[in-house]
Motif scaffolding. Structure first.
Motif, PDB file in Angstrom:
ATOM      1  N   LEU A  21       0.824  -1.210   0.000  1.00 18.34           N
ATOM      2  CA  LEU A  21       0.000   0.000   0.000  1.00 18.34           C
ATOM      3  C   LEU A  21       0.861   1.263   0.000  1.00 18.34           C
ATOM      4  O   LEU A  21       0.575   2.236  -0.703  1.00 18.34           O
ATOM      5  N   ASN A  22       1.941   1.210   0.797  1.00 16.96           N
ATOM      6  CA  ASN A  22       2.826   2.356   0.897  1.00 16.96           C
ATOM      7  C   ASN A  22       3.493   2.677  -0.452  1.00 16.96           C
ATOM      8  O   ASN A  22       3.598   3.838  -0.851  1.00 16.96           O
ATOM      9  N   VAL A  23       3.908   1.643  -1.140  1.00 12.99           N
ATOM     10  CA  VAL A  23       4.535   1.790  -2.466  1.00 12.99           C
ATOM     11  C   VAL A  23       3.528   2.437  -3.428  1.00 12.99           C
ATOM     12  O   VAL A  23       3.861   3.369  -4.164  1.00 12.99           O
ATOM     13  N   ILE A  24       2.276   1.952  -3.393  1.00 15.48           N
ATOM     14  CA  ILE A  24       1.246   2.490  -4.298  1.00 15.48           C
ATOM     15  C   ILE A  24       0.976   3.965  -3.962  1.00 15.48           C
ATOM     16  O   ILE A  24       0.980   4.819  -4.845  1.00 15.48           O
ATOM     17  N   ARG A  25       0.774   4.245  -2.667  1.00 16.20           N
ATOM     18  CA  ARG A  25       0.434   5.622  -2.260  1.00 16.20           C
ATOM     19  C   ARG A  25       1.532   6.602  -2.638  1.00 16.20           C
ATOM     20  O   ARG A  25       1.280   7.662  -3.221  1.00 16.20           O
ATOM     21  N   LYS A  26       2.785   6.226  -2.285  1.00 12.14           N
ATOM     22  CA  LYS A  26       3.920   7.121  -2.514  1.00 12.14           C
ATOM     23  C   LYS A  26       4.112   7.368  -4.027  1.00 12.14           C
ATOM     24  O   LYS A  26       4.337   8.501  -4.452  1.00 12.14           O
ATOM     25  N   GLY A  27       3.978   6.295  -4.799  1.00  9.15           N
ATOM     26  CA  GLY A  27       4.156   6.416  -6.245  1.00  9.15           C
ATOM     27  C   GLY A  27       3.022   7.196  -6.893  1.00  9.15           C
ATOM     28  O   GLY A  27       3.236   8.057  -7.746  1.00  9.15           O
ATOM     29  N   HIS A  28       1.803   6.904  -6.443  1.00  6.95           N
ATOM     30  CA  HIS A  28       0.620   7.554  -7.025  1.00  6.95           C
ATOM     31  C   HIS A  28       0.659   9.065  -6.773  1.00  6.95           C
ATOM     32  O   HIS A  28       0.194   9.856  -7.611  1.00  6.95           O
ATOM     33  N   GLU A  29       1.215   9.456  -5.635  1.00 15.13           N
ATOM     34  CA  GLU A  29       1.333  10.870  -5.295  1.00 15.13           C
ATOM     35  C   GLU A  29       2.169  11.602  -6.355  1.00 15.13           C
ATOM     36  O   GLU A  29       1.859  12.735  -6.734  1.00 15.13           O
ATOM     37  N   ILE A  30       3.223  10.935  -6.837  1.00 12.47           N
ATOM     38  CA  ILE A  30       4.075  11.530  -7.874  1.00 12.47           C
ATOM     39  C   ILE A  30       3.274  11.730  -9.171  1.00 12.47           C
ATOM     40  O   ILE A  30       3.412  12.732  -9.863  1.00 12.47           O
ATOM     41  N   LEU A  55      -6.056   4.429 -11.903  1.00 12.92           N
ATOM     42  CA  LEU A  55      -4.904   3.894 -11.167  1.00 12.92           C
ATOM     43  C   LEU A  55      -4.972   2.377 -11.288  1.00 12.92           C
ATOM     44  O   LEU A  55      -6.024   1.781 -11.027  1.00 12.92           O
ATOM     45  N   THR A  56      -3.897   1.753 -11.723  1.00 10.12           N
ATOM     46  CA  THR A  56      -3.916   0.296 -11.864  1.00 10.12           C
ATOM     47  C   THR A  56      -3.245  -0.360 -10.656  1.00 10.12           C
ATOM     48  O   THR A  56      -2.206   0.101 -10.183  1.00 10.12           O
ATOM     49  N   ILE A  57      -3.867  -1.417 -10.192  1.00 13.18           N
ATOM     50  CA  ILE A  57      -3.299  -2.205  -9.089  1.00 13.18           C
ATOM     51  C   ILE A  57      -3.429  -3.672  -9.476  1.00 13.18           C
ATOM     52  O   ILE A  57      -4.481  -4.102  -9.975  1.00 13.18           O
ATOM     53  N   GLU A  58      -2.384  -4.430  -9.255  1.00 11.24           N
ATOM     54  CA  GLU A  58      -2.452  -5.856  -9.580  1.00 11.24           C
ATOM     55  C   GLU A  58      -3.447  -6.522  -8.632  1.00 11.24           C
ATOM     56  O   GLU A  58      -3.433  -6.287  -7.426  1.00 11.24           O
ATOM     57  N   LYS A  59      -4.282  -7.356  -9.209  1.00  9.24           N
ATOM     58  CA  LYS A  59      -5.392  -7.962  -8.470  1.00  9.24           C
ATOM     59  C   LYS A  59      -4.929  -8.657  -7.179  1.00  9.24           C
ATOM     60  O   LYS A  59      -5.504  -8.446  -6.109  1.00  9.24           O
ATOM     61  N   SER A  60      -3.877  -9.464  -7.283  1.00  8.96           N
ATOM     62  CA  SER A  60      -3.430 -10.222  -6.108  1.00  8.96           C
ATOM     63  C   SER A  60      -2.946  -9.283  -5.001  1.00  8.96           C
ATOM     64  O   SER A  60      -3.110  -9.565  -3.820  1.00  8.96           O
ATOM     65  N   ILE A  61      -2.377  -8.166  -5.396  1.00  8.82           N
ATOM     66  CA  ILE A  61      -1.905  -7.202  -4.396  1.00  8.82           C
ATOM     67  C   ILE A  61      -3.094  -6.474  -3.771  1.00  8.82           C
ATOM     68  O   ILE A  61      -3.145  -6.258  -2.565  1.00  8.82           O
ATOM     69  N   TYR A  62      -4.079  -6.161  -4.599  1.00  9.79           N
ATOM     70  CA  TYR A  62      -5.277  -5.485  -4.096  1.00  9.79           C
ATOM     71  C   TYR A  62      -5.996  -6.361  -3.074  1.00  9.79           C
ATOM     72  O   TYR A  62      -6.493  -5.880  -2.059  1.00  9.79           O
ATOM     73  N   GLN A  63      -6.001  -7.674  -3.360  1.00 10.81           N
ATOM     74  CA  GLN A  63      -6.643  -8.588  -2.415  1.00 10.81           C
ATOM     75  C   GLN A  63      -5.900  -8.587  -1.081  1.00 10.81           C
ATOM     76  O   GLN A  63      -6.492  -8.690  -0.020  1.00 10.81           O
ATOM     77  N   LYS A  64      -4.575  -8.440  -1.154  1.00 10.05           N
ATOM     78  CA  LYS A  64      -3.750  -8.444   0.059  1.00 10.05           C
ATOM     79  C   LYS A  64      -3.953  -7.170   0.883  1.00 10.05           C
ATOM     80  O   LYS A  64      -4.053  -7.220   2.092  1.00 10.05           O
TER      81      LYS A  64
END
Lengths: 239, 351
Positions: A167-176, A191-200
């Protein structure tokens, strides 16, 4: 602006091919005829054409160099592409090669595309080397626009570190990407998120639309999920 | 700005080299390593005092490396199989002149022009010399993108330490795939000084020459003896990863990308009640013979698997000194071995 010519451009390795495949499959639920053009003149491996047979079986037409040239490391552009752009009875996705060099191939369709209209998306992963902040992203965007002669009209935020994505990686990157969108005055289409990661990480709130994607380009030591993924997403194979 | 990066193997080598103070790169593009030369072009041209040249040929590139190394620079070149063959004369000269440099080979299918898909057919060429004369390169074989970065840095250090060229031996898949990478602190000031031998201005000192020959047979033999002593000293650098060696039914020996495929096979085999041990040489020269010798008696069967017709298997046989039954399984031409294939081969051997 036309909604049925959707082009993916962006830096080398930003995730264009995976997103193009995912979006083509999703479109099969809505439209009868979906064409995916592999315009990658840069990459020698991990190309749409590697999944061509399987995609065709599900109903996505793939246009890519054929026959003896399919595996050559030559910058080939299929002659059918121009026809597919002019044809109106279809939804067309175009997966462009990386960086401004890859985008150069698009310029050969400038005269047709300027008449038909197009959605030109820039896929950005801020964890890739040359798009790490909004200054670099702007340079890349300008280069792609000048080489392709086309205008980018939206950003696709694809922040990921593959298996180390959290989540932290997504948030920090998405902010850029948000900073870039503001700087360039362009919308973030999703915003794209890999399904398996979204489930996690569980359901998350973002202001932007979230598109869940599945990876198709696996490595030899990973479980071969590709066929299952395609069957799950795609239409039932026609007999 | 984010700290970790998602990098292609070829890009990670480039960034690692720059991180380790490499400021000179000379190369000629070839699939599947062209992203490395492209990366060096993008990065080095923005660093003051750095030099990047896309040369007219591989021969030119390796001789530019020779010159930059003689002048004391941290220098690198890269190519893929057929291009590395072209560089062999230069590599032999550099080794005779006892100069440090890093050479990257992102292997593809061979022989000849071969294919552009991944392979491991250049093991003999990399570890047994490659060019003419008695010499060896230091050869490091990474199996992840992070390790590509780490071993590139190590290659520069080892190369300086022994004043001998070092090679990164990867394959097309490793060069093309993307994984997260982190770069650890590296102190460029720790690079050993080359002032005592490098060329440059002879103002205020005796003029120096660096040559790859001596026309006096006795003197030339002395050079060979000195090189030989270096290769003996180098043996202590041998490294090998040892995995799952607690009472294995069979031991698989593999390097690079194949070792990763074996790791998936290990997991699959567990479900079938088979325990596979893995020995993964990280240095191919010096070869970790001692680790192989200490471990081969732990299972009745040994399987060496490579993306070649069987090259490293010869070094495993030498290391095992006839103490184990050694089999081989390989794929070539650019075909990547699958975990299922390895597991089937294991089951066949255990029958």
């Amino acid at each position: 602006m036309t909604e049925d010519i959707i082009i993916f451009t962006g830096s080398f390795g930003s995730g264009k091919t995976e997103i193009a495949i995912n979006q083509s499959l999703a479109m099969l639920q809505k439209k009868e005829r979906v064409i995916l053009v592999d315009l990658d003149i840069v990459n020698p491996y991990f190309r749409t054409r590697d999944k061509r047979e399987k995609l065709a079986e599900i109903g996505v037409e793939v246009i890519a160099p054929e026959g003896e040239f399919a595996l050559a490391d030559l910058p080939l552009i299929s002659p059918e592409i121009k026809g597919s752009i002019q044809d109106t009875n279809r939804v067309l996705f175009i997966d462009v090669g990386g960086d401004e060099i890859g985008a150069k191939a698009l310029a050969s369709f400038y005269t047709v595309l300027k008449d038909t209209g197009y959605q030109l998306n820039m896929v950005i992963n801020p964890y890739r080397p040359f798009t790490r902040n909004s200054e670099q992203i702007e340079v890349m965007l300008k280069d792609i626009e000048s080489f392709s002669r086309l205008k980018i009209n939206g950003l696709i935020s694809n922040p990921n570190l593959e298996k180390q994505t959290d989540l932290n990686v997504i948030r920090k990157g998405h902010e850029i990407i948000r900073e870039s969108a503001a700087r360039l005055n362009l919308p973030i289409k999703y915003l794209t998120i890999e399904k398996s990661i979204y489930q996690k990480i569980g359901q998350q709130e973002f202001n932007e639309k979230i598109v869940l994607i599945q990876r198709f380009m696996e490595l030899p030591w990973e479980e071969p999920e590709t066929e299952r993924n395609i069957n799950k997403n795609g239409r039932e194979p026609k007999d | 700005m984010v700290d970790r990066l998602l990098m292609r193997g070829n890009e990670a080598i480039g960034e690692a080299a720059i991180h380790a103070g490499c400021r000179y790169y000379f190369g000629y593009p070839i699939t599947p390593q062209s992203e490395l030369i492209a990366y060096m072009a993008k990065r080095l041209l923005k660093i003051e005092g750095a030099t990047f040249v896309q040369s007219e040929s591989e021969l030119a590139a390796i001789n530019m490396v020779y010159g930059a190394a003689a002048a004391g620079g941290r220098v690198m070149t890269s190519s893929s199989s057929p291009g590395i063959s072209l560089k062999q004369e230069g590599i032999s000269y550099i080794t005779c002149a006892e100069l440090p440099c890093v050479i990257v080979n992102i292997m593809r299918g061979g022989p000849g022009l071969g294919s552009i898909q991944p392979a491991q057919g250049d093991y003999f060429q990399a570890t047994k010399g490659g060019g003419h004369g008695d010499y060896h390169l230091i050869v490091l074989a990474p199996s992840t993108v992070q390790e590509l970065a780490d071993l590139t840095i190590k290659a520069f250090d080892l190369s300086d330490k022994y004043r001998n060229p070092a090679m990164i031996l990867g394959d097309g898949l490793l060069g093309q795939m993307m994984e997260p990478v982190e770069f650890k602190e590296y102190d460029i000031n720790s690079i050993p000084s080359k002032e005592s031998w490098a060329l440059g201005s002879s103002h205020g000192r005796e003029a120096r020459t660096i040559v790859p020959f001596n026309l006096d047979a006795g003197e030339m033999e002395k050079i060979n003896n000195r090189l030989k002593q270096k290769y003996i000293d180098m043996q202590k650098e041998a490294e090998c990863e040892v995995v799952n060696m607690d009472n294995p039914d069979i031991i698989v020996v593999a390097y690079g990308i194949v070792a990763r495929i074996v790791k998936t096979a290990i997991q699959k085999a567990k479900k079938d009640g088979i325990n596979i041990g893995l020995l993964r040489p990280i240095t191919l020269y010096p070869f970790p013979s001692a680790v192989i010798r200490e471990n081969v008696h732990k299972a009745k069967k040994i399987l060496v698997t490579e993306m070649s017709m069987g090259q490293m298997v010869e070094d495993v046989e030498l290391a095992a000194c006839g103490k184990a039954e050694i089999s081989f399984y390989g794929r070539t031409g650019g075909v990547v071995i699958s975990p299922v294939e390895i597991l089937e081969e294991v089951k066949k051997l255990l029958k």
